[in-house]
Structure formats: structure tokens, C-alpha cells
Write a protein that holds these residues in place. Sequence first.
Motif, short mmCIF file in Angstrom:
data_model
loop_
_atom_site.label_atom_id
_atom_site.label_comp_id
_atom_site.label_asym_id
_atom_site.label_seq_id
_atom_site.Cartn_x
_atom_site.Cartn_y
_atom_site.Cartn_z
N ARG A 8 -8.67 2.57 -3.94
CA ARG A 8 -9.42 1.78 -2.97
C ARG A 8 -10.80 2.41 -2.77
O ARG A 8 -10.91 3.50 -2.23
CB ARG A 8 -8.66 1.72 -1.65
CG ARG A 8 -7.33 1.00 -1.78
CD ARG A 8 -6.56 1.06 -0.48
NE ARG A 8 -5.23 1.56 -0.71
CZ ARG A 8 -4.47 2.10 0.22
NH1 ARG A 8 -4.90 2.22 1.45
NH2 ARG A 8 -3.24 2.50 -0.07
N LYS A 33 -4.10 5.00 -2.61
CA LYS A 33 -5.32 5.29 -1.86
C LYS A 33 -6.51 5.54 -2.79
O LYS A 33 -7.62 5.09 -2.53
CB LYS A 33 -5.10 6.51 -0.96
CG LYS A 33 -4.05 6.30 0.12
CD LYS A 33 -3.78 7.59 0.88
CE LYS A 33 -2.68 7.41 1.91
NZ LYS A 33 -2.37 8.67 2.62
N HIS A 60 -11.76 4.13 0.53
CA HIS A 60 -10.82 5.07 1.14
C HIS A 60 -11.33 6.50 0.95
O HIS A 60 -11.96 6.82 -0.07
CB HIS A 60 -9.43 4.92 0.51
CG HIS A 60 -8.34 5.54 1.33
ND1 HIS A 60 -8.11 6.89 1.35
CD2 HIS A 60 -7.44 4.99 2.17
CE1 HIS A 60 -7.11 7.16 2.16
NE2 HIS A 60 -6.68 6.02 2.68
N CYS A 75 0.83 -1.20 0.00
CA CYS A 75 0.00 0.00 0.00
C CYS A 75 0.87 1.25 0.00
O CYS A 75 1.99 1.25 0.52
CB CYS A 75 -0.94 0.01 1.21
SG CYS A 75 -2.39 -1.03 0.99
N HIS A 106 -0.40 -0.17 -4.15
CA HIS A 106 -1.84 0.07 -4.10
C HIS A 106 -2.09 1.48 -3.58
O HIS A 106 -1.94 1.75 -2.39
CB HIS A 106 -2.51 -0.96 -3.20
CG HIS A 106 -3.97 -1.12 -3.48
ND1 HIS A 106 -4.81 -1.86 -2.69
CD2 HIS A 106 -4.76 -0.62 -4.48
CE1 HIS A 106 -6.03 -1.82 -3.18
NE2 HIS A 106 -6.03 -1.07 -4.26
N SER A 160 -10.63 8.23 -2.28
CA SER A 160 -11.13 7.63 -3.52
C SER A 160 -12.46 8.25 -3.95
O SER A 160 -13.30 8.60 -3.14
CB SER A 160 -11.33 6.12 -3.32
OG SER A 160 -11.93 5.55 -4.47
#
Length: 208
Positions: free
Chosen positions: A182, A179, A185, A157, A177, A188
Motif C-alpha cells: 500500500r 501493508k 502505508h 487486509c 493485501h 511501504s
Amino acid sequence: YKPKPLTPLSASRWISQFPKQDRKLAVQLLDNIYYFSEKRTQKILVDQNAALMKRLVNSGLTPKKFIYVSVHDAGSSSPVMLNLLRDAAGLERLGCKFVDCRDSMRLNKTMNEVGVGALIYVDDFIGTGNQFCAERDFAAKSFIGTFSEFLVAPSICEEAYYQIGERGIEAFTGHVHYKAERPLHENSTIFAEKEKERLELVCKGVNN
């Protein structure tokens, strides 16, 4: 997914646990999951490790100076990943060393024998980085000699990538990965705010 395979039926059963009004959102959520097969996981580990080894050898180190470390943070498959990499890349044949992060005496003894080299942590996935860093910091009390530190993992992440970097550990990974990727999140925008709030409510119904 071992020993049970992932099938359309098992996926359908997973979706059916949601109230009818939430099932469309559950499918959208599923569409945003990154899936790593065992084959892909092994390839990333082997390829990233090969890139790391090439750099270390070019810097004057031999594989006998490489200490591979498994990390026993909660829920980690680190020992499994290390064994997978060890066998696929023939690391034992090259003379690499293998130590468990929690085995302080053996870690200290191995680092003392090697003197100067590289510590290479192997894990499956690093989330926030908090657990990994806690385990690494505990192990660091036993460090001796001069060692550079590296991490090989299929996926890391974004926030963990920076946190381990603050400790001077360089990550070799096949996937960072972010933010924004996701769905739940706060950074996002994949879901509309109301949809995100609904999914968060469902999640909290399982575990707050």
C-alpha cells in the motif's frame, strides 16, 4: 463502476483534479491499485466457498448445517456479495441457511435449529477488521449451539487477517493485501519519503 463505466476519459478527469505537479504521482498511485472486476469477484467467492464446503463436508457436515451470514458494517456490500455467491453456487438448492448479522432473533433461532454446524460470513473487503469484528462480536451475544466460524471475501487486509484469527474465524480469500503493497502505508517503500508526504498532504486536504 456501475452505472457509469470506467473509461480513459473518466480516469483522465480524476487525474485532472490534482495540481499539475502532483499528477505524475497520482498516476503512479493508480498503478498500485488492485482492481477486482465483477467476474473476478464472483469467481473468487465461488472458488473459495467451494474449497471451504469441501472441507466441511469431509469433516462430516452437510450443506444444511451451513449458515451464511451477511455483515452490515459501514459501507459494506456484504448482502450483495452473499446474494452473488448464493445464486452463482446454488446454495439455496443445497439447503444452506441465510441470516443477517443484525437479525439477532432469527440468527439465534436458526442456530438453535441447526445445533452443530458452520457460520460463514460473506463480505466484499475487510480493511482493518475493526468494523467486521464489532459486528461479529455484537452477533456473538446471540450464538447458541456448536459452530465453527469462517469468512469468505475476495480481499482482506493483512491486519484484519490476524484480528479475525484471534476470534477463531478462519478466512478464505483470494487476496491478502499486505501493508508493504500500500503506497501510503508507513510500512511501504513504493514511494520516496518526500513523495509519500506530498500525497498524504493531498489526502488530508480531502479528509483529515
